[in-house]
Design a protein around this motif. Structure first.
Motif, mmCIF file in Angstrom:
data_model
loop_
_atom_site.group_PDB
_atom_site.id
_atom_site.type_symbol
_atom_site.label_atom_id
_atom_site.label_comp_id
_atom_site.label_asym_id
_atom_site.label_seq_id
_atom_site.Cartn_x
_atom_site.Cartn_y
_atom_site.Cartn_z
ATOM 1 N N LEU A 1 0.644 -1.259 -0.011
ATOM 2 C CA LEU A 1 -0.121 0.073 0.101
ATOM 3 C C LEU A 1 1.002 1.279 -0.075
ATOM 4 N N ARG A 2 0.150 2.060 -0.546
ATOM 5 C CA ARG A 2 0.706 3.609 -0.277
ATOM 6 C C ARG A 2 -0.057 4.546 0.098
ATOM 7 N N LEU A 3 0.245 5.540 0.967
ATOM 8 C CA LEU A 3 -0.739 6.385 1.757
ATOM 9 C C LEU A 3 -0.537 7.618 1.205
ATOM 10 N N PHE A 4 -1.475 8.410 0.816
ATOM 11 C CA PHE A 4 -1.287 10.018 0.341
ATOM 12 C C PHE A 4 -1.979 10.767 1.255
ATOM 13 N N SER A 5 -1.418 12.221 1.024
ATOM 14 C CA SER A 5 -1.937 13.141 1.840
ATOM 15 C C SER A 5 -1.762 14.424 1.024
ATOM 16 N N ASN A 6 -3.018 14.875 0.946
ATOM 17 C CA ASN A 6 -3.200 16.254 -0.181
ATOM 18 C C ASN A 6 -3.552 17.461 0.716
ATOM 19 N N GLN A 7 -2.693 18.495 0.217
ATOM 20 C CA GLN A 7 -2.982 19.840 1.028
ATOM 21 C C GLN A 7 -3.316 20.877 -0.191
ATOM 22 N N ASN A 8 -4.371 21.485 0.270
ATOM 23 C CA ASN A 8 -4.821 22.698 -0.719
ATOM 24 C C ASN A 8 -5.619 23.648 0.222
ATOM 25 N N LYS B 1 -7.526 27.359 -14.577
ATOM 26 C CA LYS B 1 -7.344 27.029 -16.121
ATOM 27 C C LYS B 1 -7.498 25.335 -16.063
ATOM 28 N N GLY B 2 -8.600 24.939 -15.582
ATOM 29 C CA GLY B 2 -8.913 23.697 -15.810
ATOM 30 C C GLY B 2 -7.936 22.478 -14.964
ATOM 31 N N LEU B 3 -7.017 23.064 -14.297
ATOM 32 C CA LEU B 3 -6.074 21.946 -13.593
ATOM 33 C C LEU B 3 -6.693 21.709 -12.334
ATOM 34 N N GLU B 4 -6.796 20.468 -12.001
ATOM 35 C CA GLU B 4 -7.514 20.109 -10.532
ATOM 36 C C GLU B 4 -6.598 19.989 -9.825
ATOM 37 N N GLY B 5 -5.303 19.725 -9.665
ATOM 38 C CA GLY B 5 -4.358 19.532 -8.834
ATOM 39 C C GLY B 5 -3.499 18.244 -8.712
ATOM 40 N N THR B 6 -2.591 18.156 -7.853
ATOM 41 C CA THR B 6 -1.675 17.115 -8.073
ATOM 42 C C THR B 6 -2.262 15.727 -7.415
ATOM 43 N N TRP B 7 -3.523 15.940 -6.897
ATOM 44 C CA TRP B 7 -4.384 14.725 -6.158
ATOM 45 C C TRP B 7 -4.588 13.749 -7.473
ATOM 46 N N ARG B 8 -4.781 14.548 -8.639
ATOM 47 C CA ARG B 8 -5.011 13.931 -9.790
ATOM 48 C C ARG B 8 -4.020 12.853 -10.403
ATOM 49 N N ASP B 9 -2.860 13.418 -10.165
ATOM 50 C CA ASP B 9 -1.621 12.661 -10.595
ATOM 51 C C ASP B 9 -1.475 11.341 -9.584
ATOM 52 N N PHE C 1 8.360 11.112 4.149
ATOM 53 C CA PHE C 1 7.424 10.668 2.940
ATOM 54 C C PHE C 1 8.643 10.381 1.862
ATOM 55 N N ASP C 2 8.320 9.609 1.087
ATOM 56 C CA ASP C 2 9.109 9.069 0.009
ATOM 57 C C ASP C 2 8.666 9.569 -1.625
ATOM 58 N N GLN C 3 7.362 10.234 -1.468
ATOM 59 C CA GLN C 3 6.860 10.609 -2.835
ATOM 60 C C GLN C 3 6.288 12.001 -2.510
ATOM 61 N N TYR C 4 6.543 12.925 -3.585
ATOM 62 C CA TYR C 4 5.744 14.319 -3.366
ATOM 63 C C TYR C 4 5.478 15.023 -4.873
ATOM 64 N N ALA C 5 4.581 15.808 -4.785
ATOM 65 C CA ALA C 5 4.209 16.741 -6.066
ATOM 66 C C ALA C 5 3.579 17.965 -5.599
ATOM 67 N N VAL C 6 4.201 19.225 -6.205
ATOM 68 C CA VAL C 6 3.372 20.355 -5.917
ATOM 69 C C VAL C 6 3.034 21.028 -7.430
ATOM 70 N N VAL D 1 -2.017 26.812 -5.958
ATOM 71 C CA VAL D 1 -1.260 25.742 -5.893
ATOM 72 C C VAL D 1 -1.961 24.683 -4.956
ATOM 73 N N ASP D 2 -1.517 23.470 -5.006
ATOM 74 C CA ASP D 2 -1.815 22.337 -4.112
ATOM 75 C C ASP D 2 -0.463 21.462 -3.955
ATOM 76 N N SER D 3 -0.620 20.596 -3.025
ATOM 77 C CA SER D 3 0.572 19.615 -2.887
ATOM 78 C C SER D 3 0.052 18.111 -2.572
ATOM 79 N N THR D 4 0.753 17.199 -2.683
ATOM 80 C CA THR D 4 0.538 15.725 -2.445
ATOM 81 C C THR D 4 1.562 15.131 -1.868
#
Length: 569
Positions: free
Chosen positions: A50-57, A104-112, A93-98, A129-132
């Motif tokens: 499993l992987r656990l993710f946390s999104n910040q917006n 302009k139609g971009l929903e955020g890194t949670w889509r990634d 954390f071993d993964q990240y994205a901001v 911006v957001d981050s995951t």
């Protein structure tokens, strides 16, 4: 004492995929740190990867414009101007994205993350911006668990949040929970100094637990500025897109009454300081305020005057003097609060009726000359009279005493309906309203006066709902038809305590505790099926519970003491 803390616990379970996630949350009692621990458990009969993710917006400073999110070594920082949010974890954390979100139609890194359970590794973004963040968990065999400890540090400088983060990491991942638990346990231990504490073990467990939860709940609604918001509920969206995160002077004053009753005088003094800063030049209080003291949003034409919102804070300051006898508090706020508010209330008395002029009622629904409002003005002016005498201001004392006596006389002459044999809601409105409990609570009449008894019995008879609680008034339609309100139910409990009917008082206390949310929090309303409605929690509901329990214990002490008195020969 039951185990009560300000540590939250949430459990998510999905039998279909065989997972259970338990989350513990806490806020540091003295530092700006939010702490969260995730426990992920494999409840299936197969191993899981499993992987656990946390999104910040965020909407820092209430907009999505001009924010930056950046990865700095093993931390993630969101910031704008002088607002910084640092995120870190153990294990790291071993993964990240901001990236860009809601632009302009971009929903955020949670889509990634959602697309392939992996993140791009983008380090920095600015604008909207957001981050995951992501954590790869070790293989979980059936029944095994893994934990992620995660914290957010808030501050006003980049270097300050980094410094606090390093201190927190050095202290250890369990330190904050221990600190939080011990702090709040020590906080509620103060109750042991109360005279009422000798009888507290006689309370049913659910009542005692709800009492301690209520104490912690009202404190959780206090800001460092001394303001007390009505509710921290994020679900309620009243009148479009607004919340209850405002300070109503009325609600805040009721919280002060409860905290002073429980001997937390140092906290109420902070609220009196807040009152002294937000009072208008005319000497009254407005509808509601932000925690910073700015005029809050309103759905009524300005000025929306509720005379009770000036009477109650003045009475609360007097109540503080009556219990704490702190001449420092009284003297400090005499010129900034007592004189301005009492002077305003004097000017608000109608020369013809001897009652306060028309204003909105405590339910903020209609204008008129209301019994509850008149009683709070009487209580405020009576309190001002007592405070002025304690400080030797006899000129004002005479003025305020005459005014309060006149209001009391007018309440009894004009607001008691001899035909109905009870108090009216207002001068021109005979509706049965539970708020007329104010007649005895604020000392217009004793609780056993026949006029009060008739009124309270009518409330109990005609406003009692199928679920067992008490409605606000006949034919109330707010959030449904005649829902029970926690505060109205507790007002009836307080009257039963005051008149010695302790069995009924306790039944109503138990009813409120039984209808608390599983977390122990009290809502504003309960529907006829027993489900909570409207805001949850409501600080006023919790402050009323503290008052009602302590008044019940006082009545219990009196009754048991009286039963020990032997008759004279």
């Amino acid at each position: 004492m039951g185990v009560v803390s300000n540590i939250g616990e949430i459990v998510f379970e999905n039998p279909e995929i065989g997972l259970q996630i338990t989350i513990w949350e806490a806020v540091h009692p003295s530092a700006n740190i939010f702490y969260r621990t995730f426990k992920v458990t494999n409840t299936s009969n197969k191993p899981k990867h499993l992987r656990l993710f946390s999104n910040q917006n965020y909407r820092i400073l209430e907009t999505k414009i001009g924010e930056t999110a950046v990865i700095d070594k093993h931390t993630l920082i969101h910031y704008k101007r002088d607002r910084y949010f640092l995120h870190a974890s153990d294990p790291a954390f071993d993964q990240y994205a901001v990236g860009t979100a809601e632009w302009k139609g971009l929903e955020g890194t949670w889509r990634d993350m959602e697309n392939d359970a992996s993140l791009s590794g983008n380090i920095v973004a600015h604008g909207s911006v957001d981050s995951t963040l992501g954590w790869t968990l070790p293989e979980l065999k059936p029944g095994e668990s893994a934990r992620i400890h995660y914290w957010i540090v808030l501050g006003k400088k980049y270097c300050s949040v980094l410094h606090t983060h390093k201190q927190e990491k050095k202290a250890g991942r369990k330190a904050l929970f221990y600190h939080n638990f011990n702090f709040w346990s020590s906080f509620i231990e103060r109750v042991s100094v109360l005279p009422e504490f000798s009888r507290i073990s006689q309370l049913p467990h659910n009542v005692l637990k709800c009492f301690y939860r209520s104490l912690l709940a009202v404190i959780a609604h206090m800001d460092i500025t001394g303001s007390i918001i009505a509710s921290c509920d994020s679900d309620i969206k009243q009148f479009g897109a607004d919340l209850y995160t405002y300070c109503w002077p009325r609600d805040a004053a009721w919280v002060c009454l409860a905290l002073d009753k429980a001997r937390y005088h140092h906290l109420t003094s902070e609220t009196f300081e807040f009152f002294s800063k937000i009072i208008t030049p005319r000497g009254n209080f407005l509808h509601k305020y932000t925690p910073a003291g700015d005029f809050g949003s309103t759905w009524h034409p300005v000025p929306m005057i509720q005379i009770d919102e000036t009477g109650i804070p003045l009475y609360a300051l007097y109540n503080n003097w009556e219990i704490a006898k702190s001449v420092w508090t009284t003297g400090r706020y005499y010129r900034t609060l007592v004189i301005p508010t009492a002077s305003y209330l004097i000017k608000s008395i109608d020369a013809e009726t001897g009652l306060p002029i028309s204003s909105f009622d405590l339910w903020e629904e209609r204008k008129g000359v209301y019994t509850y409002s008149a009683c709070t003005v009487y209580a405020g002016l009576t309190g001002a009279y007592e405070l002025s005498r304690s400080l030797g201001d006899y000129d004002n004392a005479d003025i305020w005493k005459k005014a309060s006596d006149r209001i009391r006389k007018s309440i009894l002459e004009k607001l008691y309906d001899k035909k109905l044999k009870r108090f009216r809601r207002a001068l021109d409105d005979s509706t049965l309203d539970s708020s007329v409990f104010a007649v005895w609570y604020f000392g217009i009449l004793p609780p056993d006066d026949h006029r009060v008894v008739q009124t309270m019995e009518a409330i109990e008879r005609e406003l009692k709902r199928p679920s067992g609680g008490i409605a606000r008034y006949l034919h109330d339609t707010y959030f449904g038809y005649m829902n029970s309100w926690i505060i109205c139910t507790l007002w009836l409990s307080q009257w039963h305590s005051a008149t010695g009917n302790l069995d009924q008082a306790l039944k109503l206390l138990e009813w409120c505790a039984d209808h608390a949310y599983p977390t122990g929090l009290l809502s504003e309303q309960i529907d006829d099926r027993g489900k909570p409605l409207s805001v949850l929690p409501l600080a006023w509901s919790h402050s009323a519970y503290v008052l009602a329990v302590l008044e019940y214990l006082q009545a219990l002490e009196k009754k048991e003491s009286d039963s020990c008195n032997y008759p004279e020969k």
